[in-house]
Design an enzyme around this catalytic site. Sequence first.
Site, PDB file in Angstrom:
ATOM      1  N   PRO A 217      25.390  44.943  41.334  1.00 28.75           N
ATOM      2  CA  PRO A 217      24.692  44.263  42.437  1.00 28.75           C
ATOM      3  C   PRO A 217      25.487  44.142  43.732  1.00 28.75           C
ATOM      4  O   PRO A 217      24.908  43.839  44.778  1.00 28.75           O
ATOM      5  CB  PRO A 217      24.388  42.875  41.867  1.00 28.75           C
ATOM      6  N   PHE A 218      26.803  44.371  43.682  1.00 28.68           N
ATOM      7  CA  PHE A 218      27.616  44.287  44.902  1.00 28.68           C
ATOM      8  C   PHE A 218      28.386  45.590  45.099  1.00 28.68           C
ATOM      9  O   PHE A 218      29.559  45.601  45.481  1.00 28.68           O
ATOM     10  CB  PHE A 218      28.542  43.067  44.853  1.00 28.68           C
ATOM     11  N   SER A 219      27.678  46.673  44.839  1.00 32.57           N
ATOM     12  CA  SER A 219      28.234  48.010  44.996  1.00 32.57           C
ATOM     13  C   SER A 219      28.578  48.279  46.459  1.00 32.57           C
ATOM     14  O   SER A 219      27.829  47.903  47.364  1.00 32.57           O
ATOM     15  CB  SER A 219      27.210  49.020  44.500  1.00 32.57           C
ATOM     16  N   GLU A 235      30.389  41.132  41.226  1.00 26.01           N
ATOM     17  CA  GLU A 235      30.701  39.730  41.550  1.00 26.01           C
ATOM     18  C   GLU A 235      30.609  39.415  43.033  1.00 26.01           C
ATOM     19  O   GLU A 235      31.151  40.124  43.877  1.00 26.01           O
ATOM     20  CB  GLU A 235      32.115  39.397  41.043  1.00 26.01           C
ATOM     21  N   LYS A 251      33.895  35.075  34.814  1.00 25.59           N
ATOM     22  CA  LYS A 251      34.951  34.994  33.801  1.00 25.59           C
ATOM     23  C   LYS A 251      34.274  35.093  32.452  1.00 25.59           C
ATOM     24  O   LYS A 251      33.456  34.243  32.098  1.00 25.59           O
ATOM     25  CB  LYS A 251      35.750  33.673  33.904  1.00 25.59           C
TER      26      LYS A 251
END
Length: 432
Positions: A217-219, A235, A251
């Site tokens: 999702p945070f490519s 993340e 985590k």
Amino acid sequence: MRKKVSFTVSDIVSFKQSLLLWSQQYYEVVWLDSNGHKGKYSSFDGMLAVDALTTIVTDTQNAFEDLRTYQSNTKDWIFGYLSYDLKNDTERLTSGNVDGLNFPELYFFQPKKMIRIEGQAVTFHYLNMVSDEIETDFVSINDQNVALTPELEVESNIRIKLRIFKDDYFRRVNKMLNHIHRGDIYEANFCQEFYAENTDINPLRTYQKLNSITRAPFSTFLKINDKYLMSSSPERYIKKIKNKIVSQPIKGTAKRSLDINEDKVLVKTLENDEKERAENIMIVDLVRNDLSKSALRGTVKVEELCKVYSFDQVHQMISTISAEVPSTANPVDIIMETFPMGSMTGAPKVSAMRIIENLEASKRGLYSGSVGYFTPENDFDFNVVIRSILYNKTAQYVSYSVGSAITAKAIPEKEYEECLLKAKAMRQVLEN
């Protein structure tokens, strides 16, 4: 001022590929892709920034002060990154480990051209000085022929080296455990580097292959002249929307299974794993403390605690912490007060970072730093640079690092296995 023009695209996957290929003509490129993940705090499906009008490049000395001045003077969209070693600007710390990548510590630029994708809508946000290029650029992007471009093939003769060998890893983790048992720290994220020298890769094709495996999702694909980041990060570090800030530390990691029933068992096992939950909760407490430095009194809250999310390669335990900040809060100050992110440091934070520096064998640099943007309205969104390949084309140096949280219950052999699991996608892409 920026001119906005929107188009509708029928095949958004093909358009994204063409857009990235088209972007390679520019010196500065930042591409952010959510890969279809729709969360509560999602903002777009994809966003590209290219072609700098202005830039800021700094070392660690007074980096946040310089960024604050640049961001407030620009009053526009700016894109870029913060390296982990900016810790030396916020605390009395140093970085002396091996650095084969030699990225600047901080780099941001004001793009002349921004392209935003939401669903099938593609909106061009161009500065007025280049707004007459919108129509021709749209045509040019659609004319890119990704499938027939031979230079997008991936090299397969890469030899990956270990910065820390297995026995040495166990020795260093045991030293970390000694610090924990002595009470110096409660937790620390210990990382190791894998690298290749005298290596030439195609960064765009490498990124595309990594992204096709992970669909995170945070490519991110970042190009600053001869330096590249190819990231499949799952993340978010921190986001600001008006007066609200949100952090979503990870985590807790478990492998995926092709067997549906076994995969469900893996999720349940991770959800109930006492060690993984303890790691996550320690970092949640650290993040709550970090956010409280900027937050209005009594507004820090945990929206989600230890929730397991499934990605293509792994299951991850994620928590969501939010807070309200004064309307007068400076956006760069909010980041400075929380940087580096808790999930990549430990608790207590400064002590953990000092021990990390002594026990790790390589400088982290952009790894476990952050890539993102500021808006003209003083909002921002930044990821955590993990599950990423870094490349210095001139030096012909390729690197990826992985880490795990070391707590009192950590077993070095299992931590090593977790690192190999996290490294799997990067190694698979590079070794073909």
